[in-house]
Structure formats: C-alpha cells, structure tokens
Scaffold this motif. Sequence first.
Motif, PDB file in Angstrom:
ATOM      1  N   ALA A  51       0.820  -1.215   0.000  1.00  0.00           N
ATOM      2  CA  ALA A  51       0.000   0.000   0.000  1.00  0.00           C
ATOM      3  C   ALA A  51       0.852   1.261   0.000  1.00  0.00           C
ATOM      4  CB  ALA A  51      -0.920  -0.005   1.215  1.00  0.00           C
ATOM      5  N   TRP A  52       2.024   1.225   0.603  1.00  0.00           N
ATOM      6  CA  TRP A  52       2.875   2.420   0.668  1.00  0.00           C
ATOM      7  C   TRP A  52       3.333   2.837  -0.729  1.00  0.00           C
ATOM      8  CZ3 TRP A  52       2.460   5.224   4.706  1.00  0.00           C
ATOM      9  CH2 TRP A  52       2.208   4.647   5.946  1.00  0.00           C
ATOM     10  N   ILE A  53       3.677   1.885  -1.565  1.00  0.00           N
ATOM     11  CA  ILE A  53       4.080   2.219  -2.931  1.00  0.00           C
ATOM     12  C   ILE A  53       2.875   2.758  -3.700  1.00  0.00           C
ATOM     13  CG2 ILE A  53       4.988   1.318  -5.110  1.00  0.00           C
ATOM     14  CD1 ILE A  53       6.615  -0.688  -3.486  1.00  0.00           C
ATOM     15  N   ALA A  54       1.703   2.211  -3.445  1.00  0.00           N
ATOM     16  CA  ALA A  54       0.492   2.706  -4.108  1.00  0.00           C
ATOM     17  C   ALA A  54       0.211   4.149  -3.707  1.00  0.00           C
ATOM     18  CB  ALA A  54      -0.698   1.818  -3.764  1.00  0.00           C
ATOM     19  N   VAL A  55       0.367   4.454  -2.433  1.00  0.00           N
ATOM     20  CA  VAL A  55       0.169   5.836  -1.969  1.00  0.00           C
ATOM     21  C   VAL A  55       1.199   6.758  -2.616  1.00  0.00           C
ATOM     22  CG1 VAL A  55       0.294   7.348   0.053  1.00  0.00           C
ATOM     23  CG2 VAL A  55      -0.957   5.185   0.176  1.00  0.00           C
ATOM     24  N   ALA A  56       2.441   6.309  -2.677  1.00  0.00           N
ATOM     25  CA  ALA A  56       3.486   7.117  -3.315  1.00  0.00           C
ATOM     26  C   ALA A  56       3.174   7.340  -4.792  1.00  0.00           C
ATOM     27  CB  ALA A  56       4.845   6.434  -3.158  1.00  0.00           C
ATOM     28  N   ALA A  57       2.638   6.330  -5.465  1.00  0.00           N
ATOM     29  CA  ALA A  57       2.269   6.475  -6.880  1.00  0.00           C
ATOM     30  C   ALA A  57       1.140   7.483  -7.037  1.00  0.00           C
ATOM     31  CB  ALA A  57       1.862   5.122  -7.449  1.00  0.00           C
ATOM     32  N   LEU A  58       0.193   7.482  -6.123  1.00  0.00           N
ATOM     33  CA  LEU A  58      -0.902   8.449  -6.191  1.00  0.00           C
ATOM     34  C   LEU A  58      -0.413   9.869  -5.929  1.00  0.00           C
ATOM     35  CD1 LEU A  58      -3.732   6.405  -4.463  1.00  0.00           C
ATOM     36  CD2 LEU A  58      -3.378   6.826  -6.909  1.00  0.00           C
ATOM     37  N   VAL A  59       0.533  10.019  -5.026  1.00  0.00           N
ATOM     38  CA  VAL A  59       1.128  11.340  -4.782  1.00  0.00           C
ATOM     39  C   VAL A  59       1.892  11.793  -6.030  1.00  0.00           C
ATOM     40  CG1 VAL A  59       2.859  12.590  -3.426  1.00  0.00           C
ATOM     41  CG2 VAL A  59       1.232  11.072  -2.282  1.00  0.00           C
ATOM     42  N   LEU A  60       2.631  10.871  -6.631  1.00  0.00           N
ATOM     43  CA  LEU A  60       3.324  11.184  -7.890  1.00  0.00           C
ATOM     44  C   LEU A  60       2.322  11.615  -8.956  1.00  0.00           C
ATOM     45  CD1 LEU A  60       5.826  11.145  -9.787  1.00  0.00           C
ATOM     46  CD2 LEU A  60       5.313   8.728 -10.184  1.00  0.00           C
ATOM     47  N   ALA A  61       1.229  10.885  -9.070  1.00  0.00           N
ATOM     48  CA  ALA A  61       0.212  11.214 -10.070  1.00  0.00           C
ATOM     49  C   ALA A  61      -0.406  12.579  -9.810  1.00  0.00           C
ATOM     50  CB  ALA A  61      -0.874  10.138 -10.075  1.00  0.00           C
ATOM     51  N   ALA A  62      -0.644  12.895  -8.545  1.00  0.00           N
ATOM     52  CA  ALA A  62      -1.289  14.167  -8.202  1.00  0.00           C
ATOM     53  C   ALA A  62      -0.449  15.365  -8.623  1.00  0.00           C
ATOM     54  CB  ALA A  62      -1.561  14.219  -6.701  1.00  0.00           C
ATOM     55  N   GLY A  63       0.848  15.232  -8.603  1.00  0.00           N
ATOM     56  CA  GLY A  63       1.703  16.345  -8.999  1.00  0.00           C
ATOM     57  C   GLY A  63       2.179  16.270 -10.438  1.00  0.00           C
ATOM     58  N   HIS A  64       2.507  15.065 -10.870  1.00  0.00           N
ATOM     59  CA  HIS A  64       3.147  14.887 -12.165  1.00  0.00           C
ATOM     60  C   HIS A  64       2.168  15.024 -13.335  1.00  0.00           C
ATOM     61  CE1 HIS A  64       6.515  13.734 -14.588  1.00  0.00           C
ATOM     62  NE2 HIS A  64       5.972  12.607 -14.992  1.00  0.00           N
ATOM     63  N   LEU A  65       0.992  14.457 -13.206  1.00  0.00           N
ATOM     64  CA  LEU A  65       0.039  14.477 -14.318  1.00  0.00           C
ATOM     65  C   LEU A  65      -0.497  15.878 -14.618  1.00  0.00           C
ATOM     66  CD1 LEU A  65      -1.849  11.132 -13.711  1.00  0.00           C
ATOM     67  CD2 LEU A  65       0.066  11.596 -15.242  1.00  0.00           C
ATOM     68  N   PRO A  66      -0.938  16.654 -13.612  1.00  0.00           N
ATOM     69  CA  PRO A  66      -1.405  18.018 -13.939  1.00  0.00           C
ATOM     70  C   PRO A  66      -0.285  18.903 -14.498  1.00  0.00           C
ATOM     71  CG  PRO A  66      -2.162  17.388 -11.771  1.00  0.00           C
ATOM     72  CD  PRO A  66      -1.197  16.328 -12.222  1.00  0.00           C
ATOM     73  N   ALA A  67       0.924  18.730 -13.978  1.00  0.00           N
ATOM     74  CA  ALA A  67       2.038  19.540 -14.479  1.00  0.00           C
ATOM     75  C   ALA A  67       2.350  19.187 -15.926  1.00  0.00           C
ATOM     76  CB  ALA A  67       3.270  19.316 -13.604  1.00  0.00           C
TER      77      ALA A  67
END
Length: 74
Positions: A51-67
């Motif tokens: 789950a920790w890697i999944a949370v990290a991936a979601l945090v990455l997505a939250a910043g990386h995709l909109p940018a």
Amino acid sequence: MLALYYALWVRYVAVGLAGAALYRPLWGLPVPMAVLPVLVFLLVAAWLNNAWIAVAALVLAAGHLPAAARMPDP
C-alpha cells in the motif's frame, strides 16, 4: 510499461529532442511520458501488494500528471 516508457525516450531523441515529442499522445493516451511512470509504480504496488508504494504512486500522479498536462506552447 517501463519498456514502452523507454521507447518514448528513444522517440524523443530520434526526433531531435523536440519538446513537442514529450507531450505527443500515444494510442489515445494523453501525455504518455507522464502517465506511464505512474502506471509502472501502481503495477509494482499491486504486484508486491504494498500500500505504501500505491500511496506514493498516487502522490506522484497528483503532482506529475497536472504539471505535464499543461503543455507549453510550441
């Protein structure tokens, strides 16, 4: 997914480092250079049942995709 991501880097270099190549859609997938790393991390999280890697991936997505979606003008 990771091999496809690397292939997109090869495409970027092959077209002469044109910035537009970083944002060009692939098979209907907008900004694949931003989406694919997120998918890789999500798949690794599922594979490892972590789950920790999944949370990290979601945090990455939250910043990386909109940018990445804010494509610069050519």
